[in-house]
Design an enzyme around this catalytic site. Structure first.
Site, PDB file in Angstrom:
ATOM      1  N   ARG A 104      33.948  66.859  29.380  1.00 39.25           N
ATOM      2  CA  ARG A 104      34.644  68.081  29.010  1.00 39.25           C
ATOM      3  C   ARG A 104      35.918  68.222  29.854  1.00 39.25           C
ATOM      4  O   ARG A 104      35.842  68.210  31.092  1.00 39.25           O
ATOM      5  CB  ARG A 104      33.714  69.279  29.257  1.00 39.25           C
ATOM      6  CG  ARG A 104      34.266  70.562  28.687  1.00 39.25           C
ATOM      7  CD  ARG A 104      33.416  71.710  29.118  1.00 39.25           C
ATOM      8  NE  ARG A 104      32.139  71.725  28.416  1.00 39.25           N
ATOM      9  CZ  ARG A 104      31.649  72.793  27.805  1.00 39.25           C
ATOM     10  NH1 ARG A 104      32.308  73.925  27.823  1.00 39.25           N
ATOM     11  NH2 ARG A 104      30.492  72.742  27.207  1.00 39.25           N
ATOM     12  N   THR A 108      41.049  72.476  29.152  1.00 40.70           N
ATOM     13  CA  THR A 108      40.907  72.934  27.760  1.00 40.70           C
ATOM     14  C   THR A 108      39.443  73.184  27.391  1.00 40.70           C
ATOM     15  O   THR A 108      39.154  73.838  26.394  1.00 40.70           O
ATOM     16  CB  THR A 108      41.453  71.872  26.779  1.00 40.70           C
ATOM     17  OG1 THR A 108      40.638  70.695  26.913  1.00 40.70           O
ATOM     18  CG2 THR A 108      42.888  71.537  27.048  1.00 40.70           C
ATOM     19  N   ASP A 200      19.001  71.830  32.002  1.00 37.13           N
ATOM     20  CA  ASP A 200      19.925  70.712  31.767  1.00 37.13           C
ATOM     21  C   ASP A 200      19.107  69.464  31.400  1.00 37.13           C
ATOM     22  O   ASP A 200      18.380  68.913  32.233  1.00 37.13           O
ATOM     23  CB  ASP A 200      20.751  70.455  33.035  1.00 37.13           C
ATOM     24  CG  ASP A 200      21.834  69.416  32.782  1.00 37.13           C
ATOM     25  OD1 ASP A 200      23.005  69.740  32.917  1.00 37.13           O
ATOM     26  OD2 ASP A 200      21.495  68.260  32.424  1.00 37.13           O
ATOM     27  N   ASP A 203      19.780  66.262  33.582  1.00 38.76           N
ATOM     28  CA  ASP A 203      19.196  66.362  34.929  1.00 38.76           C
ATOM     29  C   ASP A 203      17.679  66.246  34.885  1.00 38.76           C
ATOM     30  O   ASP A 203      17.072  65.591  35.742  1.00 38.76           O
ATOM     31  CB  ASP A 203      19.569  67.711  35.580  1.00 38.76           C
ATOM     32  CG  ASP A 203      20.994  67.685  36.133  1.00 38.76           C
ATOM     33  OD1 ASP A 203      21.560  66.585  36.262  1.00 38.76           O
ATOM     34  OD2 ASP A 203      21.531  68.766  36.415  1.00 38.76           O
TER      35      ASP A 203
HETATM   36  N1  URA Z   1      23.074  70.990  27.617  1.00 38.03           N
HETATM   37  C1  URA Z   1      21.880  71.036  28.265  1.00 38.03           C
HETATM   38  O1  URA Z   1      21.431  70.044  28.829  1.00 38.03           O
HETATM   39  N2  URA Z   1      21.205  72.210  28.258  1.00 38.03           N
HETATM   40  C2  URA Z   1      21.664  73.310  27.649  1.00 38.03           C
HETATM   41  O2  URA Z   1      20.981  74.337  27.670  1.00 38.03           O
HETATM   42  C3  URA Z   1      22.904  73.242  26.981  1.00 38.03           C
HETATM   43  C4  URA Z   1      23.593  72.062  26.984  1.00 38.03           C
END
Ligand code: URA
Length: 209
Positions: A104, A108, A200, A203
């Site tokens: 990302r 922007t 996430d 992770d």
């Molecule tokens: N990406 C993720 O890993 N978790 C989310 O909740 C949103 C995007």
């Protein structure tokens, strides 16, 4: 017109609950994602074409069906998408695997492609694009752009959990891409996490923080 398929199979929903659970550790999380990806692949391959062949059973000669040999490609969006690849390959081991990496842009906030490696015969394959989470939809939209730019004509998008915002964005940007999800959650929070979601996905899959 896009079709959005929510897989409400009891086994998928059961495993998804443990995937969501904050107390599920990396090893178990990885195994569960793998299992759910296999179950979703079973559903997503329902429309694979078949052809008739002759077979000799111990009893008699018969006509029976086998896969017509459609060429498939699986493309995980790096990095969390990798966690779903082996589960799909369990059912379609001959599929080729491409990779798309996006980051990302800090200013922007738009997804920028940094790595793309696809099978050479892109235009002859049907693709399953995978990412566990469909949040804003930005990465999925860009990954589909990336596949289409290189000649892909038939793309399905598969994820574990989607936010309504992501489904809307993806289906508006790419009405020809069917979307397959295990759960449609409530919303995105202010940090872009899906609520209730699972945190996430990258992770949790790779044990990073
Ligand atoms: N990406 C993720 O890993 N978790 C989310 O909740 C949103 C995007």
């Amino acid at each position: 017109m896009t079709k959005v398929h929510v897989f409400d199979h009891p086994l998928i929903q059961h495993k998804l609950t443990y995937i969501r659970d904050i107390n599920t550790g990396t090893k178990e999380f990885r195994e569960l994602v793998d299992e759910v990806a296999t179950l979703m692949a079973y559903e997503i391959t329902r429309d694979l074409p078949l052809k008739e062949v002759e077979v000799e059973t111990p009893v008699c000669k018969a006509t029976s069906k086998i896969l017509a040999g459609k060429k498939l490609g699986i493309v995980p969006i790096l990095r969390a998408g990798i966690g779903m690849v082996d589960g799909i390959l369990n059912l379609i081991p001959a599929a080729k695997v491409g990779h798309i990496g996006l980051y990302r842009d800090p200013e922007t906030l738009l997804p920028i492609e940094y790595y793309v490696k696809l099978p050479s015969d892109v235009s002859e394959r049907d693709f399953i694009l995978v990412d566990p989470m469909l949040a804003t939809g930005g990465s999925a939209i860009e990954a589909v752009n990336s596949l289409k730019k290189r000649g892909a004509k038939n793309i399905k998008f598969m994820c574990l959990i989607a936010a309504p915002e992501g489904v809307k964005a993806l289906t508006e940007a790419h009405p020809d891409v069917d979307v397959y999800i295990a759960a449609l959650d409530e919303k995105l929070d202010e940090k872009g996490y899906i609520v209730p979601g699972l945190g996430d996905a990258g992770d949790r899959l790779f044990g990073t923080k």
